[in-house]
Design a protein around this motif. Structure first.
Motif, PDB file in Angstrom:
ATOM      1  N   ILE A 156       0.945  -0.982   0.001  1.00 47.74           N
ATOM      2  CA  ILE A 156       0.088  -0.201   0.068  1.00 47.74           C
ATOM      3  C   ILE A 156       1.168   0.834  -0.416  1.00 47.74           C
ATOM      4  O   ILE A 156       0.202   2.150  -0.707  1.00 47.74           O
TER       5      ILE A 156
ATOM      6  N   LYS B  65      -4.357   6.903  10.075  1.00 46.71           N
ATOM      7  CA  LYS B  65      -5.066   7.599   8.262  1.00 46.71           C
ATOM      8  C   LYS B  65      -3.242   7.579   7.971  1.00 46.71           C
ATOM      9  O   LYS B  65      -2.696   8.301   8.516  1.00 46.71           O
TER      10      LYS B  65
ATOM     11  N   ASP C 173      -6.803  -0.331  -3.398  1.00 45.65           N
ATOM     12  CA  ASP C 173      -7.821   0.057  -1.996  1.00 45.65           C
ATOM     13  C   ASP C 173      -8.319  -2.080  -2.504  1.00 45.65           C
ATOM     14  O   ASP C 173      -9.632  -1.879  -1.208  1.00 45.65           O
TER      15      ASP C 173
ATOM     16  N   VAL D  20      -5.950  -2.360   0.831  1.00 46.04           N
ATOM     17  CA  VAL D  20      -7.328  -1.570   2.262  1.00 46.04           C
ATOM     18  C   VAL D  20      -8.313  -2.840   2.853  1.00 46.04           C
ATOM     19  O   VAL D  20      -8.640  -2.710   3.921  1.00 46.04           O
TER      20      VAL D  20
ATOM     21  N   LEU E  76     -10.691   3.790   1.148  1.00 44.12           N
ATOM     22  CA  LEU E  76      -9.285   4.296   0.620  1.00 44.12           C
ATOM     23  C   LEU E  76     -10.477   5.517  -0.220  1.00 44.12           C
ATOM     24  O   LEU E  76     -11.680   5.577  -1.202  1.00 44.12           O
TER      25      LEU E  76
ATOM     26  N   VAL F  83      -6.302   7.033   3.216  1.00 44.19           N
ATOM     27  CA  VAL F  83      -6.285   5.117   3.050  1.00 44.19           C
ATOM     28  C   VAL F  83      -6.764   5.591   4.839  1.00 44.19           C
ATOM     29  O   VAL F  83      -5.825   5.754   5.878  1.00 44.19           O
TER      30      VAL F  83
END
Length: 1461
Positions: A562, A593, A622, A625, A632, A646
């Motif tokens: 990520i 975040k 995404d 996540v 996202l 994120v």
């Protein structure tokens, strides 16, 4: 002459004409023709003759027939009618003049106001004389039966009365079925033969036993509407009793519950249908389930058929109809004919019209429609075509009414709903199967691509790596480095493509662990510092420092992707400006975040979703996540930069528990390698600044992905293949050097056979030759093109390791591996499988197949050497372990052989603790359990055919489980001994067991070893001994009970004798007192008159002497009787010492001396009481038996008086003392001492030796009288009170009797420390006495049923007001009357009507309800003198007891305790 028929016609004509009645019948109507005035009967209807209207009808009607009233009503007006009561109704008589002095008479029934008019008329019109029941007309019925019939006719509930052993219907009300009251007088079995079987048992039971019987909702077959139907009736049946208690009839009351039963059953049917159909997953299963359900529910649906319909044909799936009714195939597309009533036409019509069709077959009964057919079309919502036709036939035993039709419609609706659900599930299943097939095709495509690309890449990277290890010219090395670096980039493109495929099929399974997110993220973003600064961009970092492992759970590999993906995209799309990375904690939402921003030209298209092909990078990120339950978000303005946020929640509660790794452990930084391992050779600025191309995710190395090897170009010629161990990461879980370390710890030298043989099996010759070349630098290596060739080579020379490809012709890697593992000589050879396939599945499949390791092509030469070396080390370790295991096994077998010989002596078994399962047993244990061998028993244990607990008797199972499942809190080997019983065949045997717990090395319990011994014979002997002891104990108890019963009888006999002796003695004593008073009054009168009558005076003196003699004899008799009774009680152990009565010994002695005061004075005897100072200072009280103590002291003082009278010096000294109390403030047990000393004649030593014997007297006893029992009784009483008695005496020097008793002392704080003198005890405590009324007299009530006793008491109390009552009830009434206030009541105990104790309780209850009334003292007068009897008497509210016999002095002594006399 007229015939009876002609006369009858005249009667019918006259009655019809005058009364307007039609349908007259001489069988059913009462009527006759008579002549006037003689009233001769000319003609009568049969009903009249049969009923006879009470047998004297004409005589009863004579006054009416001879009156003029009948003529006035002859016109039919009814004025002359006569109405009279007739059992259950009324009769109205009417007369019609026929001329010729003839009169026609007609009677009709007028029902009373009841609920059953029709039934009443039916009873009255019944031919009771002609029917089969022998009961006669109603006027001969028993009164109880008439009452029952009357009550029945007035009851709205359906009811019937039966009579006789064959149960004829005597009466039925209108609520019953019409067939009942239309057939009164008939047998119930003839009226309803179909239900007689269900009815007979009930009626016979009540008729024979007389016990009422109630049955709820009994299914009963009945023919009410022309067909046999089943109804559900609740019946209450009870007998009708006659006057003498005999059963004259049986009455039944009915409640028809058919409708509620059918509704409830049908509701359950629909509900169960829903459950059955709701579980179906396919149409085939749906129709099978429907067929099964219809077949098992025949109560409401007798027959059925299921047709599956296509465009032209209806095919029969299942049926319960006969073959001719339901055809296997029906053409449904052709046009219907005019007469479409056949089964096939009805199915065709239902299909074409798509609506429910009802059809009633010919065999159905009109108006009932029982057995009606219904044809139900099954149509899908989205279609207009009928998919099936279901034919249901209602039960022939139920009316096809609206309720039944609604039930069919409900079933139809449930089938429609279930069919729609099934078709929807089938559609979804087909769709899912298509998607799965598409995924398989995609996976196959990517697998082929992977194989085709990885194989040449392996051949490129391997030689390049080898070449770079040599000493090369700078330009050559630069060119080779460029080639090596681009080959690595190509490999990573392939990996990225496969990773995208993994995401598409959701093949990634993340593992979440606690992570120091701040530190990890700082390491990751630091790798981009050089890249971003080289591109001329400003790198802004803001990483929060408080995101620790306590709250952050991540998959580190996915988090790396990520971070690298977002930073790579930011760098790629930013030509100038800045790149920002910020990590913050959001406390309100409990999340963190990651915000990556840039000042580029914008690389996100807002109008398109992330799943679009224009956004592959963000779409992949995404998905990663979302694996963390995060989100996202992108903020983008075209040309003004992009910000990607994120958000991932903190904690781990939302992750699957099996995906969380070691919650309490945080990985250290070294787990991730050094910072140099995070990024390989950075991309050049030209790569980053070019036009958008492949994502930087493809160009950034993934160091944590174990599926991708780490290639790094050697920098110098000094690089060695041995350095490969530093980067080795094996799927086996062993780190580099770990095997060598293990061997060193075991004391083994780490040696490697330089001539170890390695087989390389691969169908690609170039790749095979390359692997052989690399491996030959360290070991011998041979290559083979397929598994079969390698297997043949193994027959000649066994290799040390086999490196085998999976996909090969002739024999692939899995087949070779299976064959090697099946052969004994090759099963231990390490095998490393290799393939181009990545992913967890293929790795797991390989390891499960028996491979020792798995490698993904391409891989480096260093990794290859490291993995082969690891397998060689493991093989050497296994060889050493096998050798040691073999030696230990031989030793263990030897020990077990010895142990087996030992355990053969007794049954031995080993239990596991978790399931109490037998893991081992010997032959003797197996024989004890009924098996021929231990192997046979263990086989049954494994197949769960045998469980040891099942043969243990139930009452011992819980005990054994608690023993075998020891909690394991201690590792001490303690032997548990216990006994229980088991079943051996049909016999029960006793087992004596000894067990010891076995523990694992870690201290946890592993099982229990137990030895068993059959002790049944010992138990039998023990039980026989116990039984013998119990029999002896029972015999002893029986003898004790008999002795107790005998003692009780003797006690009762003694009480009776006591009562019988004392009563007459009381009469003698009191009458003697009256005689004495009479003589004294005569003597006083003569003296008053100065009469000189010597002879009379002599007679008076002689009479007084006689009176004294009688008094002496009476007292002597009372004394002897008392002593004899006491001796008897002592002999029978009837004397009970009460040790819980509080008393003061000094007060007690003074009280006894007070009772002898008159005798002391009259005989001029001096007496003195001496108490010890210690006893005087005691402030508490003593607990003992003062009545028994008083009895001893009275006896001794009486003896002292008797023997002192003859001496000139007359003195008696009574001494009381305390022997063993030092602290008067403390509670304890103590000893009291008493002595009585007199100045009497004394005794010789010979007299003393026989003094305490029963009936023994001294030589001088005859001079003083006595029975010889007094001292015997006193000595026994003293010993019962825990003391002893002694005597000291000298002839002529007096005698001293001394004794001690045990007592309990209770200290008291009241008057503690206050010294007392003997005079403080002399005055007895005073009572508040009643005073006499104004005339100086008391009102005393005497209650006694004996007239003599009442007269004696009245004589003694003649100076007071005396009221008498002969029983307790009269006494209570006198008190309740409140006409006077009584001062005292003398109450006898044993009286008729109401006893003395009960009367006293009533008086006390009255006093409690009237507080204004003073409490009346009640003195019991009785001959029962035992302490227990006196205590029982006082418990009823009586204040004191006067024991018979008594004299006037004794009476007044007790009266003075309550009255101020």
């Amino acid at each position: 002459m007229e015939s009876d028929t002609e006369i009858g016609a005249q009667w019918v004509d006259a009655v019809q004409r005058a009364a307007g009645l039609d349908g007259l019948s001489e069988h059913r109507h009462l009527g006759c023709i008579v002549e006037r005035p003689s009233l001769r009967l000319v003609w009568a209807t049969r009903a009249f003759l049969r009923q006879d209207c009470g047998k004297d009808c004409l005589q009863r009607l004579a006054p009416w027939l001879g009156s003029n009233a009948i003529d006035s009503g002859a016109d039919g007006s009814g004025d002359g009618d006569l109405v009279e009561n007739f059992f259950f109704c009324q009769l109205r008589w009417r007369g019609f003049d026929l001329g010729q002095d003839r009169l026609a008479i007609h009677a009709e029934y007028l029902p009373l106001k009841t609920h059953s008019i029709s039934a009443t008329i039916s009873i009255c019109n019944t031919d009771w004389l002609g029917c089969s029941i022998n009961i006669g007309p109603p006027d001969s019925w028993p009164t109880e039966l008439l009452s029952a019939v009357s009550a029945l006719l007035n009851t709205p509930t359906p009811s019937v009365i039966y009579v006789g052993p064959e149960f004829h219907v005597l009466a039925a009300n209108d609520g019953a079925d019409k067939k009942m009251f239309n057939n009164v007088g008939q047998r119930i079995r003839d009226i309803y033969p179909e239900s007689w079987g269900a009815t007979s048992k009930r009626l016979m039971s009540v008729y024979s036993t007389g016990t009422p019987l109630t049955i709820d909702e009994a299914p009963t077959p009945i023919n009410r509407h022309g067909f046999l139907e089943t109804i559900y009736v609740s019946v209450a049946t009870f007998p009708v009793f006659g006057r003498n208690g005999s059963i004259v009839g049986v009455q039944s009351t009915f409640y028809d519950n058919t409708k509620s039963v059918l509704q409830r059953r049908r509701l359950d049917t629909v509900r169960n249908l829903w459950h059955h159909l709701n579980s179906c997953k396919s149409a085939v299963e749906f129709w099978k389930e429907l067929d099964f359900y219809f077949s098992s529910n025949r109560h409401d649906l007798s027959r059925f058929a299921i047709y599956s319909c296509s465009d032209h044909t209806a095919t029969l799936l299942s049926k319960s109809f006969d073959a001719c009714a339901a055809s296997p195939t029906i053409r449904i597309s052709n046009t219907l004919g005019p007469a479409n009533t056949s089964f096939q036409d009805l199915v065709k019509r239902c299909f074409q019209e798509r609506q429910l069709i009802e059809f009633t077959p010919k065999e159905s009964v009109a108006l009932s429609n029982n057995g009606c057919w219904t044809f139900l079309p099954i149509v899908h919502d989205d279609e207009l075509t009928v998919r099936a036709v279901i034919v249901l036939a209602a039960s022939e035993n139920v009316q096809f009414d609206e309720d039944c039709k609604a039930f069919i419609v409900q079933i139809w609706q449930e089938i429609q709903r279930g069919f729609r659900l099934v078709t929807s599930l089938e559609f979804q299943k087909r769709h899912v199967e298509e998607l799965v097939q598409m995924d398989k095709s995609k996976t196959s495509f990517f697998t082929s691509i992977s194989h085709e690309l990885r194989t040449p890449l392996t051949l490129i990277l391997g030689p390049l790596e080898s070449a770079l290890s040599a000493d090369l010219h700078t330009d050559v090395r630069s060119n080779l480095n460029t080639a090596f670096r681009n080959a690595v980039r190509l490999l990573k493109f392939v990996d990225n493509l496969l990773d995208q495929q993994d995401l598409d099929i959701m093949d990634i399974e993340p593992v979440f662990r606690p992570t120091n997110l701040s530190g990890r993220t700082l390491q990751l973003v630091a790798a981009f510092t050089h890249i971003i600064e080289s591109a001329g961009l400003e790198y802004r970092l803001d990483i929060a420092r408080d995101l620790t492992s306590d709250s952050c759970y991540l998959d580190i590999m996915i988090w790396e992707k990520i971070v690298f993906g977002l930073l790579g995209n930011a760098v790629k799309f930013t030509s100038n400006g800045f790149v920002s990375c910020r990590l913050t904690k959001d406390l309100p939402s409990r999340s963190f975040k990651l915000i990556v921003s840039d000042s580029g030209h914008g690389h996100y298209i807002p109008s398109e979703p992330l799943s679009s092909t224009n956004q592959p990078d963000l779409m992949k990120i995404d998905e990663l996540v979302k694996l963390h339950h995060g989100t996202l978000q992108v903020e983008n303005m075209k040309g003004h930069g992009t910000s990607v946020t994120v958000t991932i929640p903190m904690g781990f509660d939302f992750f699957p528990i099996d995906r969380i790794l070691d919650v309490h452990h945080e990985m250290e930084p070294e787990d991730f390698g050094s910072g140099s391992d995070l990024v390989e050779t950075p991309p050049t600025p030209s790569q980053l600044g070019g036009k958008p191309g492949p994502s930087l995710v493809s160009t950034i190395t993934k160091p944590f992905n174990s599926l991708v090897p780490k290639f790094s170009a050697p920098s110098s010629s000094t690089a060695s293949a041995t350095s490969a161990t530093s980067t080795f990461s094996s799927s086996t879980g062993y780190e580099a050097g770990s095997i060598s370390a293990i061997l060193e710890l075991m004391g083994q030298e780490v040696t490697h056979d330089e001539v170890s043989l390695v087989y390389v099996v691969n169908d690609n010759q170039e790749l095979r030759d390359h692997f052989v070349q690399v491996l030959e630098e360290h070991w011998r290596a041979q290559g083979f093109s397929n598994g079969a060739a390698a297997l043949d080579a193994c027959k000649k020379a066994l290799p040390s390791v086999i490196l085998c490809d999976i996909m090969m012709p002739v024999m692939n890697g899995f087949r070779l591996l299976k064959t090697l593992r099946e052969r004994d000589d090759t099963k231990d050879i390490p095998v490393i499988l290799m393939s181009n396939k990545t992913g967890v599945d293929v790795r797991i499949t390989s390891l499960q197949a028996g491979a020792d390791d798995y490698m993904v092509k391409p891989f480096s030469n260093k990794e290859l050497n490291a993995r082969v070396k690891t397998q060689l080390d493991l093989a050497q370790l296994r060889s050493e372990l096998k050798l040691k295991l073999k030696i230990q096994t031989e030793q263990t077998e030897s020990h077990l052989s010895v142990l087996n010989d030992v355990v053969m002596l007794n049954p031995v078994v080993f239990f596991s603790l978790d399931t109490i399962k037998i893991k081992y047993c010997n032959a003797k244990f197996a024989a004890m359990c009924g098996y021929s061998s231990s192997d046979e028993l263990l086989q049954d244990v494994e197949s769960k055919k045998f469980s040891f607990l099942n043969i243990v008797l139930p009452e011992y199972r819980e005990k054994l489980v608690s023993i075998y499942r020891n909690d394991g809190t201690t590792t001490k080997k303690e032997i548990n001994s216990y006994e229980f019983q088991i079943m051996k065949g049909r016999a029960t045997i006793w087992i004596e067991a000894h067990g010891i717990m076995r523990y694992k090395p870690d201290g946890s319990l592993s099982g229990s070893i137990n030895t068993f011994k059959d002790v049944t014979h010992q138990k039998i002997l023990q039980e026989e001994r116990i039984r013998s002891l119990e029999e002896k104990r029972a015999a002893q108890k029986l003898r004790a009970d008999e002795a107790e019963e005998s003692r009780q009888h003797q006690e009762n006999f003694i009480d009776m004798i006591c009562h019988e002796i004392r009563n007459p003695l009381s009469g003698i004593a009191n009458n003697n007192d009256f005689i004495k008073e009479t003589f004294q009054q005569i003597k006083a009168t003569l003296k008053l008159l100065n009469a000189d009558l010597p002879e009379v005076s002599n007679h008076i003196e002689q009479g007084l002497q006689f009176v004294e003699n009688i008094a002496f004899c009476t007292r002597h008799q009372k004394t002897i009787a008392d002593q004899v009774l006491k001796v008897s009680k002592l002999n029978m152990n009837l004397v009970v010492i009460d040790k819980n009565v509080p008393f003061n010994p000094i007060h007690l002695v003074f009280g006894i001396c007070g009772s002898f005061a008159a005798e002391f004075r009259s005989n001029e005897i001096e007496h003195e009481v001496i108490a010890s100072e210690r006893l005087q200072n005691c402030c508490g009280h003593f607990m003992g038996d003062p009545p028994r103590l008083s009895q001893v002291l009275i006896n001794l003082i009486a003896n002292a008086i008797k023997f002192t009278l003859v001496r000139p010096a007359r003195k008696i000294t009574i001494t009381v003392g305390l022997l063993d109390i030092q602290e008067p403030e403390v509670d304890l047990n103590c000893t009291l001492s008493f002595s009585v000393t007199d100045t009497g004649a004394g005794m010789t030593q010979e007299d003393i030796t026989k003094l305490f014997k029963r009936f023994s007297q001294t030589s001088k006893t005859n001079e003083y009288g006595g029975s010889g029992l007094g001292l015997f009784i006193s000595k026994n009483l003293v010993e019962l009170m825990g003391g002893k008695m002694e005597v000291a005496s000298t002839k002529g020097g007096g005698t001293t009797f001394s004794f001690t008793i045990k007592a309990n002392y209770r200290a008291s704080s009241e008057n503690a420390g206050k010294r007392k003198s003997i005079e403080d005890f002399r005055a007895a405590p005073t009572k508040l006495l009643r005073t006499a009324s104004h005339d100086g007299k008391f009102i005393i009530m005497i209650v006694d049923d004996n007239k003599v006793n009442r007269q004696i008491l009245e004589k003694h109390l003649k100076m007071h007001h005396v009221v008498t009552a002969i029983n307790g009830l009269e006494a209570v009434d006198l008190v309740y009357a409140q006409d006077r206030q009584y001062d005292l009541i003398l109450m006898d105990l044993e009286m008729p009507i109401m006893s003395g104790p009960l009367a006293t309780e009533k008086i006390r209850e009255f006093e409690a309800m009237h507080p204004e009334c003073k409490r009346i003292p009640v003195i019991a007068v009785t001959g029962n003198a035992r302490p227990a009897q006196i205590q029982e008497t006082l418990s009823h509210g009586i204040d004191s007891v006067l024991t018979k016999p008594f004299d006037k002095d004794g009476l007044y002594k007790i009266l003075r305790e309550f009255l101020d006399l």
